[in-house]
Write a protein that holds these residues in place. Structure first.
Motif, PDB file in Angstrom:
ATOM      1  N   GLU A  60       6.446  13.209 -10.277  1.00  0.00           N
ATOM      2  CA  GLU A  60       4.762  12.994 -10.518  1.00  0.00           C
ATOM      3  C   GLU A  60       4.648  11.705 -11.343  1.00  0.00           C
ATOM      4  OE1 GLU A  60       3.070  16.484 -11.569  1.00  0.00           O
ATOM      5  OE2 GLU A  60       3.524  16.305 -13.721  1.00  0.00           O
ATOM      6  N   HIS A  61       5.512  11.530 -12.440  1.00  0.00           N
ATOM      7  CA  HIS A  61       5.562  10.357 -13.217  1.00  0.00           C
ATOM      8  C   HIS A  61       5.873   8.853 -12.744  1.00  0.00           C
ATOM      9  CE1 HIS A  61       9.951  10.819 -12.788  1.00  0.00           C
ATOM     10  NE2 HIS A  61      10.019   9.598 -13.177  1.00  0.00           N
ATOM     11  N   LEU A  62       6.332   8.863 -11.290  1.00  0.00           N
ATOM     12  CA  LEU A  62       6.935   7.756 -10.823  1.00  0.00           C
ATOM     13  C   LEU A  62       5.423   6.924 -10.368  1.00  0.00           C
ATOM     14  CD1 LEU A  62       9.559   8.502  -8.141  1.00  0.00           C
ATOM     15  CD2 LEU A  62       9.950   7.524 -10.334  1.00  0.00           C
ATOM     16  N   PRO A  63       5.388   5.472 -10.504  1.00  0.00           N
ATOM     17  CA  PRO A  63       4.411   4.788  -9.960  1.00  0.00           C
ATOM     18  C   PRO A  63       4.423   4.828  -8.418  1.00  0.00           C
ATOM     19  CG  PRO A  63       5.638   3.352 -11.591  1.00  0.00           C
ATOM     20  CD  PRO A  63       6.366   4.852 -11.320  1.00  0.00           C
ATOM     21  N   GLY A  64       2.920   5.214  -8.099  1.00  0.00           N
ATOM     22  CA  GLY A  64       3.095   5.427  -6.440  1.00  0.00           C
ATOM     23  C   GLY A  64       3.945   6.549  -6.004  1.00  0.00           C
ATOM     24  N   ALA A  65       3.797   7.841  -6.528  1.00  0.00           N
ATOM     25  CA  ALA A  65       4.668   8.870  -6.483  1.00  0.00           C
ATOM     26  C   ALA A  65       4.235   9.583  -4.937  1.00  0.00           C
ATOM     27  CB  ALA A  65       4.454   9.796  -7.802  1.00  0.00           C
ATOM     28  N   LEU A  66       3.468   9.411  -4.350  1.00  0.00           N
ATOM     29  CA  LEU A  66       3.071  10.139  -3.244  1.00  0.00           C
ATOM     30  C   LEU A  66       3.972  10.224  -2.241  1.00  0.00           C
ATOM     31  CD1 LEU A  66       1.363  12.270  -2.017  1.00  0.00           C
ATOM     32  CD2 LEU A  66      -0.347  10.400  -1.252  1.00  0.00           C
ATOM     33  N   LEU A  67       4.470   9.094  -1.720  1.00  0.00           N
ATOM     34  CA  LEU A  67       5.638   9.186  -0.676  1.00  0.00           C
ATOM     35  C   LEU A  67       6.913   9.956  -1.148  1.00  0.00           C
ATOM     36  CD1 LEU A  67       3.684   7.335   1.021  1.00  0.00           C
ATOM     37  CD2 LEU A  67       5.691   6.521   2.087  1.00  0.00           C
ATOM     38  N   GLU A 101       0.842  -1.154  -0.052  1.00  0.00           N
ATOM     39  CA  GLU A 101       0.150  -0.150   0.186  1.00  0.00           C
ATOM     40  C   GLU A 101       0.877   1.441   0.031  1.00  0.00           C
ATOM     41  OE1 GLU A 101      -3.677   0.716   0.310  1.00  0.00           O
ATOM     42  OE2 GLU A 101      -3.530  -1.398  -0.532  1.00  0.00           O
ATOM     43  N   SER A 102       2.101   1.198   0.828  1.00  0.00           N
ATOM     44  CA  SER A 102       2.753   2.398   0.869  1.00  0.00           C
ATOM     45  C   SER A 102       3.460   2.397  -0.238  1.00  0.00           C
ATOM     46  CB  SER A 102       3.633   2.129   2.210  1.00  0.00           C
ATOM     47  OG  SER A 102       4.587   3.174   2.335  1.00  0.00           O
ATOM     48  N   LEU A 103       4.004   1.373  -0.947  1.00  0.00           N
ATOM     49  CA  LEU A 103       4.773   1.635  -2.173  1.00  0.00           C
ATOM     50  C   LEU A 103       3.881   2.136  -3.227  1.00  0.00           C
ATOM     51  CD1 LEU A 103       6.783  -1.653  -2.609  1.00  0.00           C
ATOM     52  CD2 LEU A 103       7.753   0.703  -2.518  1.00  0.00           C
ATOM     53  N   GLU A 104       2.376   1.977  -3.128  1.00  0.00           N
ATOM     54  CA  GLU A 104       1.617   2.710  -4.096  1.00  0.00           C
ATOM     55  C   GLU A 104       1.307   4.087  -3.657  1.00  0.00           C
ATOM     56  OE1 GLU A 104      -2.016  -0.122  -4.802  1.00  0.00           O
ATOM     57  OE2 GLU A 104      -0.677  -1.838  -4.974  1.00  0.00           O
ATOM     58  N   GLY A 105       1.716   4.543  -2.706  1.00  0.00           N
ATOM     59  CA  GLY A 105       1.359   6.084  -2.284  1.00  0.00           C
ATOM     60  C   GLY A 105       0.210   6.072  -1.525  1.00  0.00           C
ATOM     61  N   ARG A 106      -0.100   5.087  -0.759  1.00  0.00           N
ATOM     62  CA  ARG A 106      -1.266   5.267   0.306  1.00  0.00           C
ATOM     63  C   ARG A 106      -0.795   5.009   1.515  1.00  0.00           C
ATOM     64  NH1 ARG A 106      -4.003   2.832  -4.147  1.00  0.00           N
ATOM     65  NH2 ARG A 106      -3.580   0.595  -3.526  1.00  0.00           N
ATOM     66  N   HIS A 141      -4.168  14.156   2.297  1.00  0.00           N
ATOM     67  CA  HIS A 141      -4.097  14.551   3.619  1.00  0.00           C
ATOM     68  C   HIS A 141      -3.977  13.333   4.541  1.00  0.00           C
ATOM     69  CE1 HIS A 141      -4.916  16.506   7.556  1.00  0.00           C
ATOM     70  NE2 HIS A 141      -5.854  15.480   7.754  1.00  0.00           N
ATOM     71  N   GLY A 142      -4.686  12.109   4.223  1.00  0.00           N
ATOM     72  CA  GLY A 142      -4.804  10.883   4.843  1.00  0.00           C
ATOM     73  C   GLY A 142      -3.452  10.428   4.851  1.00  0.00           C
ATOM     74  N   VAL A 143      -2.617  10.517   3.824  1.00  0.00           N
ATOM     75  CA  VAL A 143      -1.435   9.867   3.815  1.00  0.00           C
ATOM     76  C   VAL A 143      -0.356  10.974   4.433  1.00  0.00           C
ATOM     77  CG1 VAL A 143       0.787   9.239   2.154  1.00  0.00           C
ATOM     78  CG2 VAL A 143      -1.690   8.671   1.389  1.00  0.00           C
ATOM     79  N   ILE A 144      -0.361  11.965   4.556  1.00  0.00           N
ATOM     80  CA  ILE A 144       0.385  12.749   5.408  1.00  0.00           C
ATOM     81  C   ILE A 144       0.360  12.719   6.771  1.00  0.00           C
ATOM     82  CG2 ILE A 144       1.070  15.187   5.966  1.00  0.00           C
ATOM     83  CD1 ILE A 144       0.071  15.908   3.151  1.00  0.00           C
ATOM     84  N   SER A 145      -1.037  12.593   7.272  1.00  0.00           N
ATOM     85  CA  SER A 145      -1.072  12.190   8.728  1.00  0.00           C
ATOM     86  C   SER A 145      -1.074  10.852   9.108  1.00  0.00           C
ATOM     87  CB  SER A 145      -2.732  12.568   9.143  1.00  0.00           C
ATOM     88  OG  SER A 145      -3.599  11.964   8.118  1.00  0.00           O
ATOM     89  N   PHE A 146      -1.009   9.815   8.206  1.00  0.00           N
ATOM     90  CA  PHE A 146      -0.672   8.334   8.689  1.00  0.00           C
ATOM     91  C   PHE A 146       0.933   8.311   9.153  1.00  0.00           C
ATOM     92  CE2 PHE A 146       0.647   4.065   7.934  1.00  0.00           C
ATOM     93  CZ  PHE A 146      -0.313   3.125   8.408  1.00  0.00           C
ATOM     94  N   TYR A 147       1.687   8.811   8.095  1.00  0.00           N
ATOM     95  CA  TYR A 147       3.091   8.370   8.632  1.00  0.00           C
ATOM     96  C   TYR A 147       3.756   9.558   9.646  1.00  0.00           C
ATOM     97  CZ  TYR A 147       2.561   5.616   4.563  1.00  0.00           C
ATOM     98  OH  TYR A 147       2.299   4.678   3.501  1.00  0.00           O
TER      99      TYR A 147
END
Lengths: 542, 159
Positions: B20-27, A290-295, B60-66
């Motif tokens: 932003e082009h990366l798969p799963g770029a958010l982290l 999940e984390s790798l997928e950005g969640r 927001h959910g991701v920022i607050s999770f980690y």
């Protein structure tokens, strides 16, 4: 040997770049050696190696001499910046005597008594030198894998008896076989390097000391199951490991060991290292995906298994770092060679990590089957404080607390399970007699409350209720009734949690109550004073 | 930590565009922004949501999770103190008490002069040299209260 003879060749001097070595001053020692050599007009080549894993001797400096040993390497340690000039005066470049002289590195009993397979190169090679890696047996496993059919590679891994070193102990070959058999346009290899268990550091040591072995292991896995993309999920608490891994991957690309044509095989494998963000739960495989997928790193219910529907919904091999780093030697030397180490269903070697209140903390790679006692006393030399050992926690924050009477337990997955414990990732944390097990049980619940992903109620709510109940037990508030309640709560968390965090946190809690009932039956003792095993005056940061 | 920049939306957009082009770029994006600005500014979430075509709530959910992602800028230096079992066995509780008393802050807080943020961490992988801390990304082992004082004084002098 005359000084003139020494200057006739460039002497290789090794100072580790491993985080643990850096944490006690290795950087300053490396600089001091370079400066001292240049001011004396001596020609040395400074190699920043990984650690040999004898951390009480760090910074451990090695010199490649002409002394007759297998490697010619002579060790000195623990070396401080201040000791460097004296080492030059004593002629350490020729391996001469000095109060820090430890003799040939390979002859140090701590190392000599190990069976280093996964860690065969760690601390020996320059971690970022591909020629060094190849000269020490690197990429022979991949070479052999490329001569085999995918099924044959999987069979080799299955026959070796290798089981997941992350803690679950699932047979690696069976996992690979599932992914190999899954039809898909895209498959992934994910390396779990989210080494969050307290008392463990083997993954970090490999990333910092022998990163190419992980790249090779993942490449073999990719070729075996037909994957073309890999990810290493490295925890953010390991910034040095992350950077070394990034550089090693870049070097592997430059030398065509990664990319469109891996080692001239015509096969593609791309690899990237990603950073976690301080969530312990992301060491759980579905949470990591999940984390790798950005969640949010919330766990996924299983099934479906990641081997069928893993990263981005595609078949994925998720293996612990040590598991993947062990694959090259299995392919190189054959399944039988590896399987011949170990006991029962635990084949091969375990990378034991001695930690906590221990005199000789470090990495001990041994065939499965040595007892806790032999690890802690034979290698570890007992507690750091010299006080009696009272408790041992094996397997990280979800592992049981064992009393001294359990030290005869052999390090083996089944033997630990039989005593309601868990081997986990092989970390052994030693506590002396100042430990308060009621406090440790409370911490287990507190940790679970902080790190719970929140997906399932037994873990999310149960952990907070658990802290409250233990607080009441410690405060002697309805103690008997609250102990019963805690027992109930633990049973519910064990049976009702979706993953190992909520499901196993009862292990440290209940083992503390079972083996150390006296700590739950009296006012908590005063907190222990701070233990300072090193003379403050000689500490590198003074 | 000392080289972090003040929030700048254009700079943030540029860092987001790089990744932003990366798969799963958010982290990776959040790490890049925190590296740049020391924290994730509230103004960053809408920019990321637009770039990745996901909802503001999801970001927001991701920022607050980690635990890593900060909502406010830290002090000039960041000291992470390990509170996990191995360090407990070597007196990290006493070390934490000492540092909190010395600085007049609790874990997770920043000193009044904005020089130092103190955070808890669960394991730095330096468990054979407990208790362990990390100052601005550099590891330190066998940290007694006097060693901690030395590190704190040094970082404050260095600013």
């Amino acid at each position: 040997m005359s000084p003139a003879k020494v200057t006739a060749r460039s002497v290789r001097v090794y100072v580790p770049r491993d985080s643990a070595a850096l944490s006690v001053g290795a950087e300053g020692v490396a600089r001091a050696i370079a400066n001292e050599a240049s001011s004396r007009g001596l020609d040395i080549t400074l190699v920043r190696n990984g650690s040999r894993g004898m951390f009480w001797l760090e910074p451990l400096v090695e010199v490649e001499t002409e002394v007759e040993t297998p490697s010619g390497r002579i060790a000195y340690g623990p070396v401080s910046r201040e000791a460097v000039a004296g080492l030059f005066d004593a002629g350490f470049l020729e391996g001469n005597a000095h109060s820090l002289h430890l003799g040939p590195t390979e002859d140090i009993p701590y190392l000599k008594q190990q069976e280093r397979l996964t860690f065969a190169r760690c601390g020996i090679v320059d971690p970022l030198s591909l020629p060094d890696y190849v000269a020490h047996g690197g990429y022979r496993g991949l070479q052999r894998a490329l001569s085999l059919a995918p099924e044959e590679i999987v069979t080799e891994v299955t026959n070796s008896g290798l089981r997941g070193r992350g803690g679950a102990g699932f047979p690696t070959g069976i996992k690979w076989k599932t992914v190999l058999g899954a039809a898909s346009d895209q498959k992934y290899i994910c390396c779990n390097a989210d080494e969050g268990d307290s008392g463990t550091y083997a993954d970090r040591m490999i990333m910092e000391g022998d990163p190419f072995v992980l790249i090779e292991g993942m490449t073999i896995a990719a070729i075996a199951v037909g994957a073309t993309q890999g990810y290493i999920y490295c925890r953010s608490e390991y910034p040095h490991a992350f950077r070394t891994m990034q550089r090693a991957i870049a070097i592997a690309y430059e030398n065509s060991y990664l990319g469109a044509n891996v080692a001239g095989s015509g096969k593609r494998f791309d690899l990237e290292v990603r950073l976690g963000a301080g969530a312990y739960i992301c060491g759980e495989e579905t949470s990591m995906l999940e984390s790798l997928e950005g969640r949010r790193g919330q766990i996924r219910p299983k099934p479906p298994l990641p081997a069928i529907e893993g990263l981005f919904g595609k078949p994925t091999v998720v293996n612990n770092l040590i598991t993947l780093a062990t694959v090259p030697i299995i392919l190189d030397k054959g399944a039988a060679y590896y399987r011949d180490f170990g006991m029962g269903k635990s084949r091969g070697t375990l990378t034991i990590q001695l930690a906590g209140n221990i005199q000789h903390g470090g990495l001990v790679e041994k065939a499965f089957g040595i007892t806790l006692h032999d690890a802690i006393y034979g290698f570890g030399g007992g507690t750091a404080t010299g006080r009696p050992l009272r408790a041992v926690q094996v397997g990280g924050p979800l592992g049981a607390y064992f009393p001294k009477s359990f030290l005869d337990t052999p390090l083996d997955y089944e033997a630990f399970a039989a005593r309601k414990g868990m081997l986990g990732h092989g970390g052994i944390v030693v506590f002396d007699d100042t430990v308060d097990l009621a406090k440790q049980a409370r911490f287990a619940m507190e940790f679970c409350a902080i790190e719970s992903c929140g997906k399932c109620t037994p873990c999310r709510v149960g952990s907070t209720r658990g802290v409250e109940v233990i607080d009441r037990i410690i405060a002697n508030d309805n103690r008997t009734k609250n102990l019963e309640l805690l027992d109930d709560l633990c049973e519910l968390m064990t049976d009702g949690s979706l993953c190992a965090l909520g499901g196993l946190i009862p292990l440290p809690v209940m083992s503390a109550i079972r083996h150390f009932p006296e700590d739950f039956d009296k006012p908590a003792p005063a907190p222990p004073g701070l233990i300072d095993p090193q003379n403050r005056e000689t500490h590198p940061w003074r | 930590m000392s080289n972090m920049q003040a929030w700048d939306a254009d700079r943030a957009r540029a860092r987001i565009r790089e990744l932003e082009h990366l798969p799963g770029a958010l982290l990776p994006i959040l790490h890049a922004l925190q590296e740049e600005f020391g924290h994730i500014d509230p103004a960053a979430a809408p920019l990321i949501a637009t770039a990745l075509n996901i909802s503001h709530a999801e970001v927001h959910g991701v920022i607050s999770f980690y635990h890593d992602f900060r909502h406010a800028a830290p002090g000039k230096h960041v000291l992470k103190i390990c509170r996990a079992e191995s360090c407990q066995s070597m007196g990290s509780d006493v070390l934490v008490q000492h540092i909190e008393r010395r600085l007049g802050v609790k874990l997770g807080e920043t000193t009044a002069d904005q020089s130092l943020t103190v955070e808890q961490v669960f394991c730095l992988g330096n468990c054979a040299l407990s208790p362990a801390v990390m100052l601005d990304g550099e590891p330190y082992g066998r940290v007694s209260p006097s060693v901690a004082d030395f590190l704190i004084d040094g970082s404050r002098r260095a600013q």
